[in-house]
Design a protein around this motif. Structure first.
Motif, PDB file in Angstrom:
ATOM      1  N   THR A  69       0.839  -1.196   0.000  1.00  0.00           N
ATOM      2  CA  THR A  69       0.000   0.000   0.000  1.00  0.00           C
ATOM      3  C   THR A  69       0.870   1.239   0.000  1.00  0.00           C
ATOM      4  OG1 THR A  69      -1.711  -1.158   1.248  1.00  0.00           O
ATOM      5  CG2 THR A  69      -1.821   1.234   1.241  1.00  0.00           C
ATOM      6  N   GLY A  70       0.490   2.191  -0.828  1.00  0.00           N
ATOM      7  CA  GLY A  70       1.128   3.498  -0.872  1.00  0.00           C
ATOM      8  C   GLY A  70       0.076   4.521  -1.249  1.00  0.00           C
ATOM      9  N   SER A  71       0.321   5.787  -0.945  1.00  0.00           N
ATOM     10  CA  SER A  71      -0.684   6.819  -1.189  1.00  0.00           C
ATOM     11  C   SER A  71      -0.053   8.083  -1.745  1.00  0.00           C
ATOM     12  CB  SER A  71      -1.419   7.167   0.116  1.00  0.00           C
ATOM     13  OG  SER A  71      -2.015   6.014   0.672  1.00  0.00           O
ATOM     14  N   CYS A  72      -0.815   8.757  -2.595  1.00  0.00           N
ATOM     15  CA  CYS A  72      -0.406  10.048  -3.137  1.00  0.00           C
ATOM     16  C   CYS A  72      -1.270  11.105  -2.456  1.00  0.00           C
ATOM     17  CB  CYS A  72      -0.591  10.076  -4.649  1.00  0.00           C
ATOM     18  SG  CYS A  72       0.012  11.595  -5.407  1.00  0.00           S
ATOM     19  N   ASP A  73      -0.677  11.877  -1.572  1.00  0.00           N
ATOM     20  CA  ASP A  73      -1.392  12.861  -0.759  1.00  0.00           C
ATOM     21  C   ASP A  73      -1.446  14.207  -1.485  1.00  0.00           C
ATOM     22  OD1 ASP A  73      -2.515  14.421   1.196  1.00  0.00           O
ATOM     23  OD2 ASP A  73      -1.067  13.888   2.748  1.00  0.00           O
ATOM     24  N   LEU A  74      -2.636  14.551  -1.940  1.00  0.00           N
ATOM     25  CA  LEU A  74      -2.871  15.813  -2.650  1.00  0.00           C
ATOM     26  C   LEU A  74      -3.860  16.683  -1.877  1.00  0.00           C
ATOM     27  CD1 LEU A  74      -3.158  14.114  -6.115  1.00  0.00           C
ATOM     28  CD2 LEU A  74      -1.396  15.764  -5.490  1.00  0.00           C
ATOM     29  N   ARG A  75      -3.923  16.502  -0.551  1.00  0.00           N
ATOM     30  CA  ARG A  75      -4.887  17.260   0.256  1.00  0.00           C
ATOM     31  C   ARG A  75      -4.662  18.758   0.160  1.00  0.00           C
ATOM     32  NH1 ARG A  75      -4.144  14.775   5.960  1.00  0.00           N
ATOM     33  NH2 ARG A  75      -2.048  14.603   5.121  1.00  0.00           N
ATOM     34  N   TYR A  84      -3.320   3.357  -2.979  1.00  0.00           N
ATOM     35  CA  TYR A  84      -3.169   2.253  -3.912  1.00  0.00           C
ATOM     36  C   TYR A  84      -2.752   1.000  -3.164  1.00  0.00           C
ATOM     37  CZ  TYR A  84      -2.795   6.355  -6.847  1.00  0.00           C
ATOM     38  OH  TYR A  84      -3.039   7.570  -7.438  1.00  0.00           O
ATOM     39  N   GLU A  85      -3.484  -0.083  -3.395  1.00  0.00           N
ATOM     40  CA  GLU A  85      -3.116  -1.380  -2.845  1.00  0.00           C
ATOM     41  C   GLU A  85      -3.025  -2.340  -4.011  1.00  0.00           C
ATOM     42  OE1 GLU A  85      -5.104  -5.088  -0.554  1.00  0.00           O
ATOM     43  OE2 GLU A  85      -5.702  -3.109   0.143  1.00  0.00           O
ATOM     44  N   GLY A  86      -1.848  -2.917  -4.193  1.00  0.00           N
ATOM     45  CA  GLY A  86      -1.673  -3.825  -5.318  1.00  0.00           C
ATOM     46  C   GLY A  86      -0.309  -4.460  -5.303  1.00  0.00           C
ATOM     47  N   ALA A  88       3.280  -5.318  -5.172  1.00  0.00           N
ATOM     48  CA  ALA A  88       4.380  -4.509  -4.648  1.00  0.00           C
ATOM     49  C   ALA A  88       5.377  -4.118  -5.729  1.00  0.00           C
ATOM     50  CB  ALA A  88       5.096  -5.273  -3.526  1.00  0.00           C
ATOM     51  N   ASP A  89       5.596  -5.010  -6.709  1.00  0.00           N
ATOM     52  CA  ASP A  89       6.586  -4.716  -7.740  1.00  0.00           C
ATOM     53  C   ASP A  89       6.107  -3.669  -8.740  1.00  0.00           C
ATOM     54  OD1 ASP A  89       4.705  -6.447  -8.836  1.00  0.00           O
ATOM     55  OD2 ASP A  89       6.175  -7.575 -10.002  1.00  0.00           O
ATOM     56  N   MET A  90       4.840  -3.274  -8.674  1.00  0.00           N
ATOM     57  CA  MET A  90       4.307  -2.270  -9.597  1.00  0.00           C
ATOM     58  C   MET A  90       3.968  -0.944  -8.907  1.00  0.00           C
ATOM     59  SD  MET A  90       1.917  -4.758 -11.917  1.00  0.00           S
ATOM     60  CE  MET A  90       1.337  -3.441 -12.957  1.00  0.00           C
ATOM     61  N   LEU A  91       4.088  -0.890  -7.601  1.00  0.00           N
ATOM     62  CA  LEU A  91       3.711   0.304  -6.847  1.00  0.00           C
ATOM     63  C   LEU A  91       4.612   1.500  -7.163  1.00  0.00           C
ATOM     64  CD1 LEU A  91       1.532   1.116  -4.795  1.00  0.00           C
ATOM     65  CD2 LEU A  91       3.171   0.609  -3.001  1.00  0.00           C
ATOM     66  N   ASP A  92       5.841   1.243  -7.566  1.00  0.00           N
ATOM     67  CA  ASP A  92       6.771   2.328  -7.891  1.00  0.00           C
ATOM     68  C   ASP A  92       6.244   3.235  -8.997  1.00  0.00           C
ATOM     69  OD1 ASP A  92       8.556   1.534  -5.964  1.00  0.00           O
ATOM     70  OD2 ASP A  92       9.842   0.419  -7.355  1.00  0.00           O
ATOM     71  N   THR A 128      -8.425   3.681  -3.685  1.00  0.00           N
ATOM     72  CA  THR A 128      -9.376   4.316  -2.777  1.00  0.00           C
ATOM     73  C   THR A 128      -9.009   5.786  -2.681  1.00  0.00           C
ATOM     74  OG1 THR A 128      -9.477   2.261  -1.503  1.00  0.00           O
ATOM     75  CG2 THR A 128     -10.404   4.241  -0.468  1.00  0.00           C
ATOM     76  N   THR A 129      -9.953   6.654  -3.022  1.00  0.00           N
ATOM     77  CA  THR A 129      -9.699   8.094  -2.988  1.00  0.00           C
ATOM     78  C   THR A 129     -10.446   8.694  -1.805  1.00  0.00           C
ATOM     79  OG1 THR A 129      -9.512   8.104  -5.395  1.00  0.00           O
ATOM     80  CG2 THR A 129      -9.768  10.238  -4.311  1.00  0.00           C
ATOM     81  N   TRP A 130      -9.689   9.231  -0.843  1.00  0.00           N
ATOM     82  CA  TRP A 130     -10.241   9.864   0.360  1.00  0.00           C
ATOM     83  C   TRP A 130     -10.343  11.364   0.122  1.00  0.00           C
ATOM     84  CZ3 TRP A 130     -12.131   7.130   4.370  1.00  0.00           C
ATOM     85  CH2 TRP A 130     -11.809   5.774   4.410  1.00  0.00           C
ATOM     86  N   PHE A 131     -11.473  11.960   0.568  1.00  0.00           N
ATOM     87  CA  PHE A 131     -11.736  13.384   0.325  1.00  0.00           C
ATOM     88  C   PHE A 131     -11.862  14.181   1.613  1.00  0.00           C
ATOM     89  CE2 PHE A 131     -13.336  11.117  -3.347  1.00  0.00           C
ATOM     90  CZ  PHE A 131     -12.831  11.863  -4.389  1.00  0.00           C
TER      91      PHE A 131
END
Length: 156
Positions: A69-75, A84-86, A88-92, A128-131
């Protein structure tokens, strides 16, 4: 706002799908059936564990399925955080495409209006997009829930 999120997700998915996946040395079991019907199993046990205890070197927690799991924080700029959960070798690819702050974990949840979660895509990713409240965007949980037509709404 919804188109911006969809465009960002499509761009990141395209980058992830386009990345190469090395299947060797990943600890997965391979099996072959021989002529007499027996199954010979070969397991690659050469998994290097890094300082944080995972095998992928990214600092996240890789689960038994090889998902991370990794996240792009654009708050600050956009009022949302994409998680993003998927594989591991593609998370980069998602980390590289992130124009906000990359978090090697789930998105923060404090003061959220809720999230919209898309079904797993063909690459195995769950997005998952958190608002949060943001000028010119969603102001209430009901706004987020109403806009989440292509996914599943998750209450705060």
């Amino acid at each position: 706002m919804k188109r911006t999120i969809l465009a960002a997700t499509v761009t990141m998915l395209a980058m992830a799908v386009g990345s190469s996946c090395d299947d060797g040395g990943d600890g997965d079991a391979d099996s072959d059936a021989d002529v007499d019907g027996d199954v010979d199993a070969d397991v690659d046990a050469d998994v290097d564990v890094d300082a944080d205890g995972d095998a992928d070197g990214d600092g996240g927690d890789t689960d038994a399925d090889g998902f991370d799991t990794g996240s792009c924080d654009l708050r600050t700029d956009m009022g949302y955080c994409q998680q993003y959960e998927g594989p591991a070798d593609m998370l980069d690819a998602y980390e590289t495409a992130c124009t906000g702050e990359w978090i090697e974990d789930e998105c923060p949840r404090a003061d959220t209006l809720g999230a919209c979660q898309s079904p797993r895509d063909v690459t195995g990713f769950l997005v998952t997009t958190w608002f949060w409240q943001f000028a010119g965007s969603y102001q209430t949980s009901a706004d987020v829930e109403a806009a989440c037509t292509d996914g599943t709404y998750i209450a705060p």
